[in-house]
Design a protein around this motif. Structure first.
Motif, PDB file in Angstrom:
ATOM      1  N   ALA A 299       0.823  -1.209   0.000  1.00 57.34           N
ATOM      2  CA  ALA A 299       0.000   0.000   0.000  1.00 57.34           C
ATOM      3  C   ALA A 299       0.853   1.253   0.000  1.00 57.34           C
ATOM      4  N   ILE A 300       0.240   2.335  -0.464  1.00 60.39           N
ATOM      5  CA  ILE A 300       0.741   3.697  -0.266  1.00 60.39           C
ATOM      6  C   ILE A 300      -0.260   4.388   0.640  1.00 60.39           C
TER       7      ILE A 300
ATOM      8  N   LEU B  25      -1.726  -2.150  -5.902  1.00 58.58           N
ATOM      9  CA  LEU B  25      -1.572  -1.842  -4.483  1.00 58.58           C
ATOM     10  C   LEU B  25      -2.858  -1.219  -3.942  1.00 58.58           C
TER      11      LEU B  25
ATOM     12  N   VAL C 244      -0.841   3.103  -7.886  1.00 58.14           N
ATOM     13  CA  VAL C 244      -1.342   1.936  -7.147  1.00 58.14           C
ATOM     14  C   VAL C 244      -2.059   0.969  -8.086  1.00 58.14           C
TER      15      VAL C 244
ATOM     16  N   HIS D 103      -9.168  -0.592  -4.798  1.00 61.19           N
ATOM     17  CA  HIS D 103      -7.841  -0.154  -4.340  1.00 61.19           C
ATOM     18  C   HIS D 103      -7.877   0.844  -3.180  1.00 61.19           C
TER      19      HIS D 103
ATOM     20  N   LEU E 176      -4.444   2.096  -1.879  1.00 55.49           N
ATOM     21  CA  LEU E 176      -4.198   3.494  -1.545  1.00 55.49           C
ATOM     22  C   LEU E 176      -5.034   3.807  -0.301  1.00 55.49           C
TER      23      LEU E 176
END
Length: 396
Positions: A166-167, A197, A192, A227, A199
């Protein structure tokens, strides 16, 4: 003697709270302390929220549902829809503060040694929750000279590995007050999606944006339902930090199902606090406009006063109620403790948060502090006057 865990040893102290004993000692010595260290607004909690608890006739204080009461979640969904975030009650899980939401998310999407990329400086407890979940924070540095804007996407690309899950951002930011633009949010969405990934966006300060800028939620993005995970809280919005009610919001059904298992393990969020939080949702929009204007005046007052001090640099906040200040000192931790232990001006002193605790990269932020402009203007002016005089003594 039995030993404690590596996790326990690695759990960081709070940069916001670790100096409290020194402040208490200063007050015991008769000094008045201006608290600029913690985001505890002095704004009054809406009466409607307090009265909902005071006037309640509950006879049995029972559990609520693990995901929070239906009536509260329905009203939260209405609040978000008003702000162009199209969700329904089933997309929302009520948590014990935003803190629990973060812990649930890390537990739901990450295994030990998985990685989350976070722009630093960041809210200090992110590293604490990551430590508790055995997750690794990969910091990406935003700089005071850029006013803490989003680093380039190329820098994010360098940090992504097969363990990255993740970010995470805080928007508007704690401790920087930075507000991400719509274009920056779109850039994060693209990366992402490219790398499959999550977010995660902590949006607890959404109501506090300044200078004509608007908040852009990640849940407004199209094609990103699988996401995106949003974190929110009543703490700052309604000056209800002690209620400990937050939530996480996602249209990703798998995430919600997983988070709910964590929520069931802790049984339910607190009932009275949900009652107060539900009532707070009827607060008129004028309340937020008044608060926003108050914070703008406080920010402008604080920045103007800080600019009168030689040798400092200040990032200009676009949102929230924090700013990072770079001081002409080598060690802001020592300076902050010295302010409480050894200095007073007219028998008054200030408590600030050393910014090093908001970085995970060793050595960064050592000459910076975070100031929360949660005091009224005259107190802010006096606090900066004390800071100015303190720096003259300390640097000599």
């Amino acid at each position: 003697m039995p030993t404690i865990s590596e996790k326990g040893l690695n759990m960081p102290e709070s940069p916001i709270r670790k100096l409290v004993p020194y402040a208490e000692n200063a007050e015991a010595e008769g000094k008045f302390v201006y608290y600029l260290n913690i985001g505890q607004p002095d704004i009054k909690t809406p009466e409607v929220a307090l009265n909902a608890v005071k006037n309640n006739t509950i006879e049995v204080l029972s559990y609520s549902r693990s995901e929070g009461s239906d009536t509260y979640r329905k009203k939260i969904a209405n609040y978000y829809n008003y702000h162009n975030i199209k969700v329904d009650l089933n997309d929302i899980i009520v948590t014990t503060g935003a803190s629990e939401a973060i812990a649930f998310i890390f537990g739901s999407i990450m295994d030990p040694d998985d990685e989350v990329i976070i722009c630093e400086p960041f809210y200090a407890n992110y590293i604490a929750f990551a430590t508790a979940a055995s997750v690794k924070v990969k910091p990406i540095i935003s700089k005071i000279e850029d006013n803490f804007a989003l680093p380039s996407i190329a820098e994010f690309e360098k940090l992504i590995t097969n363990r990255t899950k993740a970010i995470m951002i805080c928007n508007p930011g704690n401790p920087t007050g930075y507000l991400y633009s719509k274009e920056e949010i779109k850039q994060l969405a693209a990366i992402v999606k490219k790398h499959d990934l999550f977010l995660i966006s902590d949006e607890v300060y959404r109501e506090f944006t300044y200078d004509g800028y608007s908040h852009h939620s990640i849940l407004e993005l199209e094609g990103m339902d699988e996401h995106t995970i949003m974190i929110d809280s009543v703490s700052k919005r309604y000056s209800m930090c002690g209620a400990r009610i937050g939530c996480l919001v996602t249209r990703n059904e798998v995430i919600r199902h997983t988070v709910l298992k964590f929520a069931q393990a802790r049984l339910s969020p607190p009932t009275y606090a949900q009652i107060a939080s539900e009532a707070a949702l009827s607060t008129p929009q004028s309340y937020f406009e008044d608060i926003k204007n108050e914070y703008i005046e406080r920010r402008d007052t604080l920045i103007a006063e800080l600019h009168k001090i030689d040798g400092i640099r200040v990032a200009i906040p676009k949102g929230a109620f924090y700013c990072i200040v770079e001081l002409p000192v080598i060690d802001a931790d020592h300076f902050a403790q010295w302010l409480l232990e050894s200095f007073s001006f007219e028998n008054e002193t200030v408590m600030v948060a050393p910014a090093s605790g908001f970085y995970s990269t060793k050595g960064l932020g050592k000459n910076q502090i975070r100031i929360a402009y949660v005091l009224h203007k005259q107190h802010l002016i006096k606090a900066v006057t004390i800071l100015k005089n303190a720096l003259k003594v300390y640097t000599n």
